[in-house]
Write an enzyme that holds these catalytic residues in place. Structure first.
Site, PDB file in Angstrom:
ATOM      1  N   HIS A 196       0.759  -1.362  -0.003  1.00 34.18           N
ATOM      2  CA  HIS A 196       0.051  -0.031  -0.043  1.00 34.18           C
ATOM      3  C   HIS A 196       0.858   1.177   0.025  1.00 34.18           C
ATOM      4  O   HIS A 196       0.640   1.998  -0.691  1.00 34.18           O
ATOM      5  CB  HIS A 196      -0.951  -0.021   1.223  1.00 34.18           C
ATOM      6  CG  HIS A 196      -1.808  -1.285   1.628  1.00 34.18           C
ATOM      7  ND1 HIS A 196      -2.840  -1.449   0.719  1.00 34.18           N
ATOM      8  CD2 HIS A 196      -1.676  -2.042   2.456  1.00 34.18           C
ATOM      9  CE1 HIS A 196      -3.222  -2.582   1.331  1.00 34.18           C
ATOM     10  NE2 HIS A 196      -2.724  -2.934   2.279  1.00 34.18           N
TER      11      HIS A 196
HETATM   12  O1  RIB Z   1      -5.432  -0.013   4.752  1.00 35.93           O
HETATM   13  C1  RIB Z   1      -3.821   0.028   4.385  1.00 35.93           C
HETATM   14  C2  RIB Z   1      -3.157   1.194   5.198  1.00 35.93           C
HETATM   15  O2  RIB Z   1      -3.295   0.588   6.532  1.00 35.93           O
HETATM   16  C3  RIB Z   1      -1.674   1.236   4.956  1.00 35.93           C
HETATM   17  O3  RIB Z   1      -1.221   2.468   5.337  1.00 35.93           O
HETATM   18  C4  RIB Z   1      -1.389   0.396   6.226  1.00 35.93           C
HETATM   19  O4  RIB Z   1       0.075   0.554   6.748  1.00 35.93           O
HETATM   20  C5  RIB Z   1      -2.170   0.425   7.343  1.00 35.93           C
HETATM   21  O5  RIB Z   1      -2.089   1.904   7.932  1.00 35.93           O
END
Ligand code: RIB
Ligand code: CA
Length: 312
Positions: free
Chosen positions: A242
């Protein structure tokens, strides 16, 4: 060309760690500081983890600041079920020796944006938006001085990963997200719609593990740990990276595509709290406020990431 000045606001988290490493490996970027927020794990651990990552990269001079320990208006929700008890499960690394800065992260954000030339600093939030919203509420004058905000958060076609309708970063502090999305700062959003296409397949993990030095193997171990959640829930091929999508966008924006649309945050409904209501089909008549990404050149993304991690 002068490097782009950025501040990463983060809740490490294995994928946050990879984003920080990618930034530290990229001379196109000048990391003015790392501001930590409670999210994946409590603040004390996110502030510890950010320094562990800097030391892993051999960059103990990077300034790391602790920020808000809880959302603006709600109890903290954490994600140890995804990231493990420490937030960086997957490999045991020693506690950091580098110091945490004394200044509060929110004060650092405000002071830096007031000191640096208007339009010269990009904010890269990759956790809940509590620090960013608090800075904007306390010092509205900084909003026009921010070059842009490139954040990981939200979801539309991909729907939620922490509730049926909400992505974790937005869900943890929806009031903060609502404030940031309404601040009038140029917004680029990396939602689950795009990050779920940046999957660390077996071949990609093997490529990380084969890198020289300590960084590649650490990234391989981290992704092998936090892929469990997505593999079990979605049947994914591997961990979705992500947060590094934000840094990759700053380095090679052509790897991504999306639309400039209106995106609003639900804060009133218990059922859909934290939903990012993306007007992808432009039916609401509401003014566009964000570039909402949907597609990624995943091969190009991993080639960039692997090449850069090899430099550390
Ligand atoms: O949903 C994904 C996000 O939530 C990413 O930033 C992961 O690190 C968590 O913080
Ligand atoms: Ca994160």
């Amino acid at each position: 060309m002068l490097p782009r000045k950025i501040i990463i606001d983060t809740d490490p988290g294995q994928d946050d760690a990879v984003a920080i490493l990618l930034a530290l490996a990229s001379p196109e970027l000048e990391l003015l500081g790392i501001t930590c927020v409670a999210g994946n794990v409590p603040l004390e651990l996110t502030a510890r983890n950010a320094r562990i990552v800097c030391e892993l990269a051999g960059r103990p001079e990077i300034r790391v600041f602790a920020g808000c320990a809880r959302p603006l208006a709600r109890k903290l929700v954490t994600a140890e079920h995804v990231h493990g008890k420490t937030g960086l499960d997957g490999i045991d690394l020693p506690d950091p020796e580098m110091p945490l800065q004394d200044q509060h992260a929110v004060d650092f954000l405000i002071d830096t944006l007031r000191r640096e030339a208007p339009g010269s600093v990009t904010l890269v939030p990759i956790g809940p938006l509590t620090n960013i919203a608090t800075a904007l509420q306390r010092a509205p004058d900084i909003a026009p001085r921010i070059a842009g905000i490139v954040l990981m958060g939200g979801a539309y076609f991909e729907v939620g990963n922490i509730t049926p309708t909400a992505e974790f970063n937005i869900y943890v502090d929806p009031e903060a997200a609502k404030h940031v999305f309404a601040a009038g700062v140029p917004l680029t959003i990396m939602p689950l719609d795009v990050t779920h296409k940046a999957l660390v397949t077996r071949a990609r993990v093997d490529a990380f593990r084969a890198l020289p030095g300590r960084v590649g193997p650490a990234v391989a171990s981290w992704t092998e740990f936090f892929e469990r959640f997505d593999k079990e829930k979605y049947g994914s091929e591997g961990a979705p990276l992500h947060d590094p999508c934000t840094i990759a966008f700053l380095l090679r924006p052509e790897l991504f595509s999306g639309r400039h649309i209106n995106v609003e945050i639900e804060t009133g409904s218990d059922l859909t709290l934290g939903m990012s209501v993306a007007d992808w089909w432009r039916v609401s008549g509401r003014a566009p406020n964000a570039t909402f990404m949907k597609d990624i050149d995943a091969e190009g993304f991993f080639a960039l990431l692997t090449e850069r991690l090899a430099r550390l």
